[in-house]
Write an enzyme that holds these catalytic residues in place. Structure first.
Site, short mmCIF file in Angstrom:
data_model
loop_
_atom_site.label_atom_id
_atom_site.label_comp_id
_atom_site.label_asym_id
_atom_site.label_seq_id
_atom_site.Cartn_x
_atom_site.Cartn_y
_atom_site.Cartn_z
N ASP A 1 37.53 31.82 36.13
CA ASP A 1 38.38 32.77 35.42
C ASP A 1 37.55 34.05 35.32
OD1 ASP A 1 40.64 32.47 32.58
OD2 ASP A 1 40.23 34.12 33.97
C1 GLC Z 1 42.53 36.40 32.75
C2 GLC Z 1 43.22 35.07 32.66
C3 GLC Z 1 43.54 34.46 34.00
C4 GLC Z 1 43.87 35.57 34.97
C5 GLC Z 1 42.61 36.36 35.20
C6 GLC Z 1 42.85 37.57 36.10
O1 GLC Z 1 41.58 36.55 31.77
O2 GLC Z 1 42.61 34.07 31.84
O3 GLC Z 1 44.66 33.57 33.83
O4 GLC Z 1 44.35 35.03 36.20
O5 GLC Z 1 41.98 36.76 34.01
O6 GLC Z 1 43.66 38.49 35.45
#
Ligand code: GLC
Length: 756
Positions: free
Chosen positions: A232
């Protein structure tokens, strides 16, 4: 284009390999131009393509993304209980990705709804891992059928937003397996997502981003995952530990620090280069596959997708109450009340926030659908906040929480003059979002006071709710109908109008329990935890598993949803009455439309272990299917129930086991309505392994056939059968009080025999 990856890796320098294990920016993988290794783009997800404009140097969510179709969010989609609909949605999202040059869509999010207070529940499916997993598999299969990848997220046990990057989820193995991993296991096995996104949090003391047991032993070793694992955004703790554990790609770019850590780890011998090569290989596989599938000049029909968004939303909304007030007739005066009728809440805040291609306004759509025979009036009723929460929100108090007496008085007046009243209520952006959790389950105070005033003036009130997660409804008795629209996407206005006027017969079923009040929820005492620890002390008993076991009446149960017609469950049969646990039983369920209009019903099949030595839920969802039925039509649907439908996770054998005996199969249209039941016997090779010691109880020994025989031989069957309960609980080391001949030597001999 796809090169011999092994050969390619052998030509890469250590620095190039280390560099490839990190994105080049927020949304692209790292190219290696020297070797013609391209870069591919990934974007959120999960219910629309959020492709940021190119000036992203201002940060993750600084600029509105390019317009894309905003579909209902996951908590709404889940209420369709329709894996085919999910597949169709996936195909549509895949087309929009191709048209945007996006190779991986960052979704679906499948995390389990442990508490209704999780700010991100709008983006997740269910409290039940079987339902969540099956729906996710449908979406993934759809997107990937277009040659576009997905990212199953957030792996794992990321069930709150509070301190999400540092909190440690403490959960026992059985609960982890049965509740918080099954929702990932099913889509990994049934849909083979290109990627899995590891979660921010720790799991039992170790960051998910460097948790080898999670990312390699279970995900790849047990489930056969063959894509790549990405982090993430910002979830990486120590980059070299991550590669060691099975985290292939860091997102967004980890810069020089990450590259240098990987290089140093290889040079020091901490990180075998073969492990780094494996990570590079996982990434390259998908980089080339994604590149091969890019379609120049791909396009899609915005209107067609908007209409699909409308029909999908119509399949998801849940009719919670209807005393006959719905469907609305196209005559008389209709008062429409509530600012959400003009400015609908149709999606959630954070990384999933989409710029819609168009937005259908409920008030306009109601007027259009009502036609000339209806006089439609409108009152705002409450004020909405100017700010949007797509920047992860801020702590301001919502204007909707402040009753506006003038607006309320106007609305009550309008309701008094109307034949029927539709009141749009729900949660403002600031009440729930990615990035923070809810603090209560109430609707805004301004809305509650509005509804109270309107209910004093009108006896034909329909409430339409626009919320990403459950709300308390102390006002339920004072209204005649409730339609749960959830966050219905850009076509929410049309979909609401279709259902209110009966052009669409509602068929949604709740994919999560609506508790009477938040303190009924099993995680209530421990959510969101403290000092960076979230202890899942409720174990497997979450959602309906808890409320049924504790016999706590919910406001609305899991699987519940009304229709404009009625259904009867007229028959259940199985192809056999006894199976071995490596076999399967086929269950056939017959359902009939006993009403006057066509409708769709979701047949739900649950399984109950009649007698078990471990605590188990009253019943668990193990099958579902949605059927369309004309008035009077009857259909039979079938389900195959294999071992996992009967199994629990046994921590002694560290595997799924079935305890032999009777199991009840229950079928119906809600977890609370399962009129059809059938009992089957499941034989099992599993025997609870007991290792006997001098502290094993007499009861333990007598439960073992050999042990029973030996003690009966020594003390006589009559005595054995007459032993009072307190004696059965005595450890062997104290048996000499009743059986002097059982000295230490005799006990040692007995346990040796039993353990052999
Ligand atoms: C965010 C989310 C994730 C997302 C990523 C990119 O913090 O937790 O679900 O795909 O970052 O935006």
């Amino acid at each position: 284009m796809r090169k011999d990856i092994e050969k390619l890796i052998s030509e890469m320098t250590l620095e190039e390999k280390a560099g490839l294990c990190s994105g080049i920016d927020s949304w692209h993988t790292m190219p290696v131009n020297r070797l013609q290794i391209p870069s591919i783009m990934m974007t959120d997800g999960p219910h629309g393509v959020r492709k940021e404009r190119d000036d992203t140097e201002k940060g993750l969510l600084s600029t509105p993304s390019y317009p894309a179709t905003c579909f209902p969010t996951a908590s709404a989609l889940a209420c369709s209980w329709d894996t085919e609909l999910m597949r169709k949605l996936g195909e549509t999202l895949g087309d929009e990705c191709l048209a945007s040059g996006v190779s991986i869509l960052l979704g679906p999010g499948v995390n389990i709804k442990r508490s209704p207070l999780c700010g991100r529940n709008f983006e997740y499916y269910s409290e039940d891992p079987f339902l969540a997993g099956k729906l996710a598999a449908g979406l993934i299969n759809g997107v990937q059928s277009k040659g576009v990848g997905t990212s199953l997220k957030h792996f794992a046990a990321n069930n709150q937003e509070t301190q999400r990057l540092t909190t440690d989820t403490i959960v026992d193995e059985r609960t982890l397996r049965e509740i918080y991993l099954t929702n990932f296991e099913i889509p990994v096995k049934e849909a083979r997502p290109w990627t899995v996104m590891c979660a921010y949090n720790k799991l039992n003391g170790e960051y998910c981003s460097e948790n080898k047991r999670l990312l390699t032993d279970i995900l790849r070793g047990e489930w056969g995952f063959d894509g790549f694992v990405m982090s993430d955004w910002g979830a990486v703790n120590e980059r070299d530990d991550g590669v060691l554990a099975g985290l292939d790609l860091e997102m967004p770019s980890g810069g020089e620090d990450s590259l240098n850590k990987i290089v140093a780890a290889v040079k020091s011998g901490k990180l075998p280069e073969s492990t780094l090569d494996a990570a590079v290989g996982h990434i390259l596989e998908k980089v080339f596959e994604g590149t091969e599938n890019i379609r120049k000049n791909a396009a899609y029909d915005k209107q067609e997708h908007h209409e699909l968004a409308r029909s999908i939303a119509g399949e998801c909304m849940v009719l919670l109450k209807n005393d006959g007030v719905l469907p609305l007739e196209r005559k008389g005066t209709l008062a429409v009340i509530g600012a959400f009728a003009e400015k609908p809440r149709f999606q959630g805040g954070g990384s999933s926030h989409i710029t819609p291609t168009v937005l259908s306004i409920p008030l306009d759509e109601i007027k259009k659908s009502a036609g000339g025979g209806v006089t439609v009036t409108y009152c705002e009723g409450y004020r909405l906040d100017e700010e949007q929460a797509d920047d992860f929100g801020t702590g301001f108090e919502s204007l909707s929480d402040i009753p506006d007496e003038k607006l309320i008085a106007e609305a009550a007046e309008a309701a008094a003059k109307a034949d029927k009243t539709v009141v749009f209520l729900g949660l403002p952006d600031i009440f729930e979002s990615e990035g923070y959790d809810r603090t209560h389950m109430r609707l805004p105070l301004g809305q509650l006071e509005l509804l109270d005033a309107v209910a004093k003036k009108s006896k034909n009130i329909v409430v339409v709710l626009m919320n990403g997660s459950p709300v308390e409804m102390p006002w339920l008795e004072s209204v005649n109908g409730v339609l749960e629209a959830y966050l219905g996407g850009q076509a929410v206005g049309g979909a609401v109008a279709d259902i209110l006027f009966g052009d669409v017969n509602p068929s949604g079923k709740l994919a999560e329990t609506f508790p009477m009040k938040i303190s009924d929820n099993p995680s209530y005492l421990y959510f969101p935890g403290m000092r960076n620890k979230a202890e899942y002390r409720e174990g497997i008993f979450i959602g309906y598993r808890y409320y049924e076991k504790k016999q706590i009446a919910p406001l609305f149960p899991f699987g519940f949803g009304l229709s404009y017609t009625t259904f009867a469950y007229t028959g259940i049969e199985t192809d056999c009455n006894e199976i071995d646990d490596d076999g399967a039983v086929t269950v056939k369920v017959t359902v009939k439309n006993t009403g006057r209009v066509a409708g769709k019903e979701t047949v739900q099949v649950y399984v109950r272990d009649v007698l078990s030595t471990v605590p188990r839920p009253e019943k668990e969802l193990k099958g579902f299917t949605k059927v369309s039925l004309e008035p009077g039509e009857e259909k039979t649907v079938s389900f195959a129930l294999g071992k996992r439908a009967f199994a629990f996770w046994d921590e002694e054998t560290n595997d799924w086991q079935v305890e032999a005996g009777e199991f009840e199969i229950l079928a119906g249209g809600s977890s609370a309505e399962t009129p059809l039941r059938k009992t089957v016997i499941v034989n099992s090779s599993y025997v609870k392994k007991v290792h006997f010691t001098r502290n094993s109880t007499i009861g333990d020994v007598l439960a073992d056939t050999v042990g029973y025989g030996i003690l009966a031989e020594i003390a006589g069957e009559e005595l054995i059968k007459s032993l009072p309960p307190f004696v059965l609980q005595l450890p062997l080391r104290s048996i000499h009080m009743h059986m002097p001949e059982m000295n230490d030597e005799a006990i040692a001999g007995l346990t040796d025999v039993l353990n052999s």
